[in-house]
Design an enzyme around this catalytic site. Structure first.
Site, PDB file in Angstrom:
ATOM      1  N   ASP A  71       0.834  -1.203   0.000  1.00  0.00           N
ATOM      2  CA  ASP A  71       0.000   0.000   0.000  1.00  0.00           C
ATOM      3  C   ASP A  71       0.871   1.255   0.000  1.00  0.00           C
ATOM      4  OD1 ASP A  71      -2.655   1.480   0.769  1.00  0.00           O
ATOM      5  OD2 ASP A  71      -1.226   2.053   2.306  1.00  0.00           O
TER       6      ASP A  71
ATOM      7  N   GLU B 248      -2.241  -5.005  -3.695  1.00  0.00           N
ATOM      8  CA  GLU B 248      -1.248  -4.331  -2.856  1.00  0.00           C
ATOM      9  C   GLU B 248      -0.240  -5.340  -2.300  1.00  0.00           C
ATOM     10  OE1 GLU B 248      -3.583  -0.352  -1.392  1.00  0.00           O
ATOM     11  OE2 GLU B 248      -3.677  -2.087  -0.065  1.00  0.00           O
TER      12      GLU B 248
END
Lengths: 225, 225
Positions: free
Chosen positions: B43, B115
């Protein structure tokens, strides 16, 4: 403004492009060419570099705790102390009004300048050099981290808070579960003898809801102390 | 689970360490060794890589708009469409209950897997390879971005919305300024003929407060439409 060489000395990185450094040290009150854009870049780099450092350092800590520890490390308050160590206030270019009102000591302005420097180093020297610098700046803070002590989870902190005051332990109750079978939300209440009413919080697991409730209770205790 | 070679094909990166890839494809419902930690890392990488791409691509766009465009690009919704392009749902390792309730099609689960892959590529191959991959995945979305069109600022979007409906232009009024001279907060109201009451918002400049108010009005219009 003090000499830019001095900034380089302090931060341990020598800019080849003095205009880039000057931009990083320029507050929006001084010029339309200022550090706001490069701060946006630096902010994302800082988040990433600290995320990786914590990921590698704490192999057994879950992502919720990693995220909590990171928030502490990259907070405006922490960044402002980094800026003070570098005496960045002396080097900042501020508009006259901003200067007169003490802008060079303002925590948010100082924190922004640190992020702007990170972005500027990245633009000039690339990722590895930037990471090495950020880790050097944060080394003392990273070394002193202990997820089992100052960064204990809220339930543990609440328990220790109460034990330290010879109070009974908190009582967690599952109030409700809502939602489809495998996407449930849990609502948990937490009661302690020091607060008249119980506090409720929700989470995607019972454990997470309990942690959230404990966090709320800790906040409520802060308010009454 | 379909073969891991297939995932590598789809994403354009061949993992040497199949355990790392397996972990990235493992939902928390399947195993305690899952992709949650590496997703935390991924992320932050995604945010940084897109921040840089936007910084370089739009030299005249301010940090507020860069941040807004990035939020769109890294949203769960966008990430889920990337995951669908890679058919990640077929490769995910989910707990039985999660599988039965359609977890492999859940947007948040799919977005998390993207992610996690980004984090895993970084861990194995380093920053440059990871960035190159992410930019390749997002290239069509980055190319189609136009900060002057779909990502216009809220005031412009509100104005065009009203013009399209032959409505009078919005009326912005400065309601209040608060705070010390050079750290002021501006409160601005925005009235339009379609809404009975005006909407107020605050910001660190009059312009920012107006943009925030326009954004609120656009949200309110969405709700009544």
């Amino acid at each position: 403004m003090a000499s830019l060489d001095e900034v380089c000395q302090k931060i341990g990185y020598h800019f080849k492009d003095s205009e880039l450094l000057t931009m990083a040290m320029t507050h929006r009150s001084f010029s339309a060419v200022n550090n706001e854009r490069v701060e946006f870049l630096g902010d994302s780099l800082l988040n990433m570099i600290i995320a990786e450092a914590l990921y590698l350092r704490f192999p057994d800590v879950d992502e919720g705790d990693l995220s909590r520890i990171r928030a502490l490390l990259v907070s405006g308050k922490t960044l402002a102390t980094v800026a003070v160590e570098f005496e960045l206030g002396r080097f900042l270019r501020l508009g006259a009004g901003e200067k007169n009102s003490g802008g060079q000591r303002r925590a948010s302005t100082l924190a922004d300048a640190v992020e702007a420097l990170i972005g500027a180093i990245y633009l000039e020297a690339g990722f590895e050099v930037c990471r090495e610098r950020v880790l050097a700046w944060f080394a003392p803070r990273l070394v002193s981290l202990n997820p089992d002590a100052s960064h204990k989870d809220p339930k543990t902190r609440l328990q220790e808070f109460l034990q330290g005051r010879k109070q009974p332990l908190p009582d967690y109750q599952l109030v409700e579960t809502a939602g489809a079978d495998h996407q449930q939300t849990f609502i948990v209440s937490c009661s302690i003898s020091l607060l008249k009413s119980s506090v409720s919080a929700s989470g995607s697991s019972r454990r997470k809801a309990e942690q959230a409730a404990a966090e709320k209770v800790l906040l409520a205790l802060k308010e009454i102390e």
